[in-house]
Design an enzyme around this catalytic site. Sequence first.
Site, PDB file in Angstrom:
ATOM      1  N   ASP A   1       0.832  -1.196   0.000  1.00  0.00           N
ATOM      2  CA  ASP A   1       0.000   0.000   0.000  1.00  0.00           C
ATOM      3  C   ASP A   1       0.874   1.256   0.000  1.00  0.00           C
ATOM      4  OD1 ASP A   1      -2.900   0.901   0.424  1.00  0.00           O
ATOM      5  OD2 ASP A   1      -1.857   2.006   2.011  1.00  0.00           O
TER       6      ASP A   1
ATOM      7  N   GLU B   1       1.450  -0.507  -5.175  1.00  0.00           N
ATOM      8  CA  GLU B   1       0.276   0.344  -5.399  1.00  0.00           C
ATOM      9  C   GLU B   1       0.761   1.785  -5.582  1.00  0.00           C
ATOM     10  OE1 GLU B   1      -3.697   2.212  -3.418  1.00  0.00           O
ATOM     11  OE2 GLU B   1      -1.770   2.073  -2.420  1.00  0.00           O
TER      12      GLU B   1
END
Length: 658
Positions: free
Chosen positions: A385, A414
């Site tokens: 993330d 990401e």
Amino acid sequence: MSGRLGIDDVSPVVSAGRYPAKAVVGEHIPVEATVWREGHDKLAATVTWRGPNDRVARQTRMHEVGIGLDRWGATVVPDHEGAWTFRIDAWSDPWGTWNHAVEVKIAAGQGPGDLANDLELGALLLDRVARRPDRRQERALLMSAAEALRDEDRPLNERVAPALADDVQKIMFEHPVRELITKGKTHKIWCDRRKAAFGSWYEFFPRSTGGIDETGQAVHGTFATATKELDRVAAMGFDVVYFPPIHPVGRVNRKGPNNTLVAGPQDCGSPWAIGADEGGHDAIAPELGTIEDFDALVERAHELGLEVALDFALQCAPDHPWVLKHPEWFTTRPDGTIAYAENPPKKYQDIYPINFDLDPQGLYHEVLRVMLHWAEHGVRIFRVDNPHTKPPDFWQWLIWKVKEVYPDTLFLSEAFTRPARLYGLAKLGFTQSYTYFTWRTSKQELIEFGEDLRDHWDEARPNLFVNTPDILHESLQHGGPGMFGLRAALAATLSPSWGVYSGYELFEHEAVKPGSEEYLNSEKYQLRPRDYARALADGRSLEPWLRKLNHIRKAHPALQQMRTLKFQHIENDALVAFSKRDPETGDTVVVVVSLDPNNAQEGTLYLDLPELGFDWHERVIAHDEVTGETWDWGQANYVRLEPWRATAHVVSLQRRFS
């Protein structure tokens, strides 16, 4: 480079060799270089390459690419995971020089007297190869050709013919005389397992799999209920199942539905607000079950041909154990409070970002411990993330430390961010990257986007997610079912890796407000059970299309490629067409996708047939894997797509044999 000959512009090389290029086991990697020399004598080049298990380097002779470009190429195919190296060796090719000289002089009418030195030079070269210890089986053939060159009683054509015969030429090509050998720099390639380049991802929240009770309330799911969901995912042809964070969710500043600031007693909060009294990044939310339950889920996934990917979000809820034990890992504001995360206008009061400034070593090793903990429980894929908000040197250190223990571990970045960051993180070691696919919707945007992905393949591998819990693009909000179908077709065929966030197959399209890409009643903040079976029975599900796309992808090696992507010309801006070809099997696929979700579109498709392995005027068998139809195609072909019938053609091309 050390030596007399020139070696320039070697590929694949990333950032002048600072980072390894990317590859996977079995991939056909094109290696190229510009090789040149002074004068008119012939030269040649070889790729010398070595894998992690090779005691002796391998060699592959290169061939000229194009005419008059001094560009040389070869293909290497790594067969083991791990670190590979290669270099280009350039060398003077006296046999090639001799061949050319003899042929042009004979063609110019020169006789035996003019060619006396040339004939003896050829015989000497044949002698050199014939005397090699490893050429005993071919020695008689080579010596016979040398004797013919020296036999002054034969006519000139009979003296030369044995040396120019195919069998002798083959030996002299495969076991050449090499002079003025020049060795280039050694370059690196990191070779991952195949799933690093080819895979179909499906994301769902285990906590949303509990269904609805008799009062109509959503029931919190567990690993046991999530395990039951795996059969449906596998049946759709996905091979990676990705879970958002499964750790305890913080209670301090917990968010309510639709990101409200006040949570009720039954609200489950955001799983990205990691950490509570029950533990942090190495713990499991007690509502989901135990580590034994998680292990059982992973085992069942493997039985179904699925691999579990976990979200790795390096951030903390205010009540994460790290906050109390290591306040130096966070940013303290002038008033003494710890700063929460912000991305204006968004505020994340339930999340504290990590600060790497004060105790990087302590933080580095704790994060490594956590990641190895999950690897020990069977997780070999991590979706990371927001990596672009953390120091790049940290990721480089962490990824390669994990690979020292588990070299088969894969990392999905990401990185919805600027290109320098996206590609920079990929160079540092991230296996795959999210991309800007969600926001590329027009024909020209898609062409530029696809070509950019192809041209960066050695350093960054794309994973095209059609949606995420954070991103509901306006095209999906307003485009209707046809838009969902065509975006899935684009993602599944443009890139070898693609992904779907659950709810996509149910055409979920409502935004929290106009102009927002956030879902209404976002699953990030509340349970969202779904009745997939009923939707499928009622004909309101995209599951059959997702299943077909994944089946076609697995059946056609061409769609598992990125290097061979080529956009084909089609006379309609509402249609985009591209081709892919597998270099090993010759499998060739042409994809035509309509960008109009509501209306029929038609146009003439012009194919670059030589690029696809055919002659310009050849007729080929074109079989549409979507509808089952078969057509007779050539260079120019009429196509028509009706979104209520099919949003894409995925056409397999085969040579027509009479």
